[in-house]
Scaffold this motif. Structure first.
Motif, mmCIF file in Angstrom:
data_model
loop_
_atom_site.group_PDB
_atom_site.id
_atom_site.type_symbol
_atom_site.label_atom_id
_atom_site.label_comp_id
_atom_site.label_asym_id
_atom_site.label_seq_id
_atom_site.Cartn_x
_atom_site.Cartn_y
_atom_site.Cartn_z
ATOM 1 N N MET A 118 0.844 -1.182 0.000
ATOM 2 C CA MET A 118 0.000 0.000 0.000
ATOM 3 C C MET A 118 0.884 1.239 0.000
ATOM 4 N N PRO A 141 -2.681 8.051 -0.895
ATOM 5 C CA PRO A 141 -3.560 7.562 -1.968
ATOM 6 C C PRO A 141 -3.159 8.135 -3.324
ATOM 7 N N PHE A 179 -7.243 6.719 -7.200
ATOM 8 C CA PHE A 179 -8.122 6.569 -6.039
ATOM 9 C C PHE A 179 -8.795 7.890 -5.686
ATOM 10 N N VAL A 203 -13.291 11.131 -3.829
ATOM 11 C CA VAL A 203 -12.496 10.886 -2.621
ATOM 12 C C VAL A 203 -11.726 12.151 -2.253
ATOM 13 N N ALA A 233 -9.300 9.462 3.806
ATOM 14 C CA ALA A 233 -9.020 8.624 2.630
ATOM 15 C C ALA A 233 -8.731 7.184 3.042
ATOM 16 N N LEU A 234 -7.975 7.004 4.109
ATOM 17 C CA LEU A 234 -7.700 5.656 4.595
ATOM 18 C C LEU A 234 -8.985 4.966 5.052
ATOM 19 N N ARG A 262 -10.948 3.855 2.064
ATOM 20 C CA ARG A 262 -10.358 2.645 1.493
ATOM 21 C C ARG A 262 -10.822 1.408 2.272
ATOM 22 N N GLU A 263 -10.855 1.510 3.591
ATOM 23 C CA GLU A 263 -11.316 0.387 4.418
ATOM 24 C C GLU A 263 -12.811 0.133 4.235
ATOM 25 N N ARG A 310 -13.039 -1.797 1.016
ATOM 26 C CA ARG A 310 -12.594 -3.187 1.191
ATOM 27 C C ARG A 310 -13.635 -4.026 1.911
ATOM 28 N N LEU A 315 -16.738 2.178 -5.039
ATOM 29 C CA LEU A 315 -15.965 3.265 -5.646
ATOM 30 C C LEU A 315 -16.156 3.192 -7.154
#
Length: 110
Positions: free
Chosen positions: A1, A5, A9, A73, A95-96, A99-100, A103, A109
């Motif tokens: 990772m 970002p 993204f 985002v 942003a993190l 992303r989670e 997931r 997205l």
């Protein structure tokens, strides 16, 4: 990772993919089925508690509500940075978190 970002993204648009209900103090509780696969959806009917209930705090709720299908985002990051001007990493943390959420199947997205 990556540490930050990437541009791809940042240009994506997060859209809420699951239902939510009001929580305590203006927060949100996300409702996610324990099984997302349509092939195994019949198992949900056999389960006593077929859903996960994810309680968000005030910041998580703000990020969730910003996933309106219109903002990218990068725009969500900017909104969180403006809402918390004393914190230099507020946008990055948003942003993190996005992303989670992606997931975990909470947002799509596009």
């Amino acid at each position: 990772m990556n540490a930050f970002p990437d541009d791809t993204f940042l240009g994506l648009v997060p859209v809420q993919a699951l239902t939510a209900e009001p929580g305590e103090g203006g927060t949100v509780v996300l409702i996610r089925p324990k099984i997302l696969s349509p092939r195994w959806a019949w198992v949900l009917r056999l389960m006593k508690r077929p859903n996960f209930r994810v309680k968000l705090d005030a910041r998580g709720t703000a990020v969730w509500q910003a996933c309106d299908g219109a903002r990218t985002v990068a725009q969500v990051m900017e909104a969180m940075a403006q809402a918390h001007p004393g914190e230099t990493d507020a946008g990055y943390r948003a942003a993190l978190f996005l992303r989670e959420l992606a997931r975990g199947g909470f947002v799509r997205l596009s």
